[in-house]
Motif scaffolding. Structure first.
Motif, short mmCIF file in Angstrom:
data_model
loop_
_atom_site.label_atom_id
_atom_site.label_comp_id
_atom_site.label_asym_id
_atom_site.label_seq_id
_atom_site.Cartn_x
_atom_site.Cartn_y
_atom_site.Cartn_z
N GLY A 109 0.85 -1.18 0.00
CA GLY A 109 0.00 0.00 0.00
C GLY A 109 0.88 1.23 0.00
N MET A 110 0.29 2.39 0.21
CA MET A 110 1.04 3.64 0.20
C MET A 110 0.86 4.36 1.53
SD MET A 110 0.72 6.90 -2.40
CE MET A 110 0.80 5.80 -3.82
N ASP A 111 1.98 4.84 2.10
CA ASP A 111 1.88 5.58 3.36
C ASP A 111 1.70 7.07 3.08
OD1 ASP A 111 4.36 6.62 2.71
OD2 ASP A 111 5.47 5.49 4.23
N ILE A 116 5.78 3.23 -1.03
CA ILE A 116 5.06 1.97 -1.21
C ILE A 116 5.58 1.01 -0.15
CG2 ILE A 116 4.38 0.17 -2.82
CD1 ILE A 116 3.62 3.06 -3.62
N THR A 117 4.70 0.59 0.75
CA THR A 117 5.13 -0.19 1.91
C THR A 117 4.27 -1.43 2.11
OG1 THR A 117 3.69 0.98 3.47
CG2 THR A 117 5.85 1.95 3.05
N ASP A 118 4.78 -2.34 2.95
CA ASP A 118 3.97 -3.47 3.39
C ASP A 118 3.25 -3.07 4.69
OD1 ASP A 118 5.86 -3.59 5.42
OD2 ASP A 118 6.71 -5.52 4.82
N VAL A 119 2.57 -4.00 5.32
CA VAL A 119 1.78 -3.66 6.51
C VAL A 119 2.66 -3.32 7.70
CG1 VAL A 119 -0.24 -4.98 5.80
CG2 VAL A 119 1.57 -6.12 7.09
N GLN A 120 3.94 -3.75 7.68
CA GLN A 120 4.87 -3.41 8.76
C GLN A 120 5.58 -2.08 8.52
OE1 GLN A 120 5.06 -6.79 7.52
NE2 GLN A 120 3.67 -7.38 9.18
N GLY A 121 5.37 -1.48 7.38
CA GLY A 121 6.02 -0.21 7.07
C GLY A 121 7.33 -0.34 6.32
N GLN A 141 16.25 1.15 -4.84
CA GLN A 141 15.97 2.31 -4.02
C GLN A 141 14.50 2.27 -3.60
OE1 GLN A 141 16.87 5.49 -6.79
NE2 GLN A 141 14.77 5.55 -7.57
N ASP A 142 14.14 3.09 -2.60
CA ASP A 142 12.76 3.11 -2.13
C ASP A 142 11.81 3.56 -3.23
OD1 ASP A 142 13.73 2.43 0.34
OD2 ASP A 142 13.60 4.45 1.18
N ALA A 143 10.67 2.90 -3.31
CA ALA A 143 9.62 3.31 -4.25
C ALA A 143 8.80 4.40 -3.58
CB ALA A 143 8.74 2.13 -4.62
N GLN A 144 8.81 5.58 -4.15
CA GLN A 144 8.07 6.71 -3.58
C GLN A 144 7.40 7.52 -4.68
OE1 GLN A 144 10.38 9.78 -1.67
NE2 GLN A 144 8.68 10.40 -0.34
N ALA A 145 6.13 7.81 -4.48
CA ALA A 145 5.38 8.64 -5.43
C ALA A 145 5.22 10.03 -4.83
CB ALA A 145 4.01 8.02 -5.71
#
Length: 270
Positions: A109-111, A116-121, A141-145
């Protein structure tokens, strides 16, 4: 001696039952991979022993192997639910500890910061790309929108294509490719260390991770809106459960028989 031989058998049967029970308990766990126990015999003898007189003294647990065969895929319709149609693992990094984890569970999901993260962050990793969508580095690298694009338009959605391209769409109709989902492969996947939450870590046995994008080399394509289910076959596990139960009962009976023989000898009268 027969007591200890059968006692080893009881302990091994208990371990096998525990492995099967864990498999059954995770039959509905997304991305779970079942395990199998392997036994090895133990003999009493030396290099100078007569090979025709060497006898077995029980068995021991040799290994508990993980089976990484593909599980069935279930469609969910959620854009950030991902499944790998082939080999490889999703790569995640904890923003707290910096540790890297690998998983087949593509429930993302997206924080609030656009990661883009899993349920644990833990943050999903992607391979960076240029303006033409070509991968520019093998270092994930981190996936970030970003919440807004250069024109100030708000983020509307994030989708993932079959080749792993992660696309961010904005209110003004523009799209931006955030990268391609990084898939990890290992020389020996059964050597990965289970740490729970359907996550694994690399070890000296598994070897280091090598990264690629979906559709490249032996990596399969990416399925968006789907999740890989557990590869546990309940019917197969139930048969194994019955076999392990009989194994336990047979060793318990052997101990009971040895006890009766010992009691008979003790009760002998001269």
């Amino acid at each position: 001696m027969s007591f200890y031989t059968s006692l080893n058998g009881l302990k091994n049967a208990q371990t096998e039952l525990s492995v099967i029970a864990n498999n059954l308990a995770n039959a509905e766990t997304t991305g779970f991979k079942k395990s199998r126990i392997n036994f090895a015999d133990i003999v009493s003898g030396t290099a100078s022993s007569n090979p025709k007189l060497v006898k077995g003294i029980g068995s021991a647990v040799q290994s508990i192997d993980q089976n990484f065969s593909l599980g069935p895929t279930q469609q969910t319709g959620a854009a950030l639910d991902l499944a790998i149609n082939g080999e490889g693992f999703f790569t995640k990094v904890s923003p707290v500890t910096g540790k890297t984890f690998y998983t087949r569970n593509g429930n993302f999901g997206m924080d609030g910061a656009g990661y883009i993260t899993d349920v644990q962050g833990n943050r999903l990793q992607v391979l960076p790309v240029d303006a033409n969508g070509n991968v520019t580095s093998s270092t994930p690298q981190d996936a970030q929108a970003p919440a807004t694009n250069g024109a100030g338009a708000e983020l509307m959605s994030v989708t993932v294509k079959a080749d792993g391209a992660m696309i961010a769409a904005y209110a003004d109709g523009t799209v931006t490719e955030l990268g391609k989902v990084a898939l990890a492969s290992f020389v020996s996947p059964p050597g990965l260390l289970q740490i729970g939450n359907q996550d694994w870590q690399a070890t000296g046995i598994s070897g280091p991770a090598s990264y690629g994008q979906p559709g490249a080399a032996r990596f399969g394509t990416m399925l968006s809106g789907s999740l890989e289910q557990s590869n546990v076959d309940i019917a197969e596990e139930m048969v194994g459960l019955i076999t392990a139960q009989r194994y336990f009962q047979a060793n318990a009976k052997a101990i009971d028989t040895a006890t009766q023989l010992s009691q008979t000898i003790i009760n002998l009268r001269t």
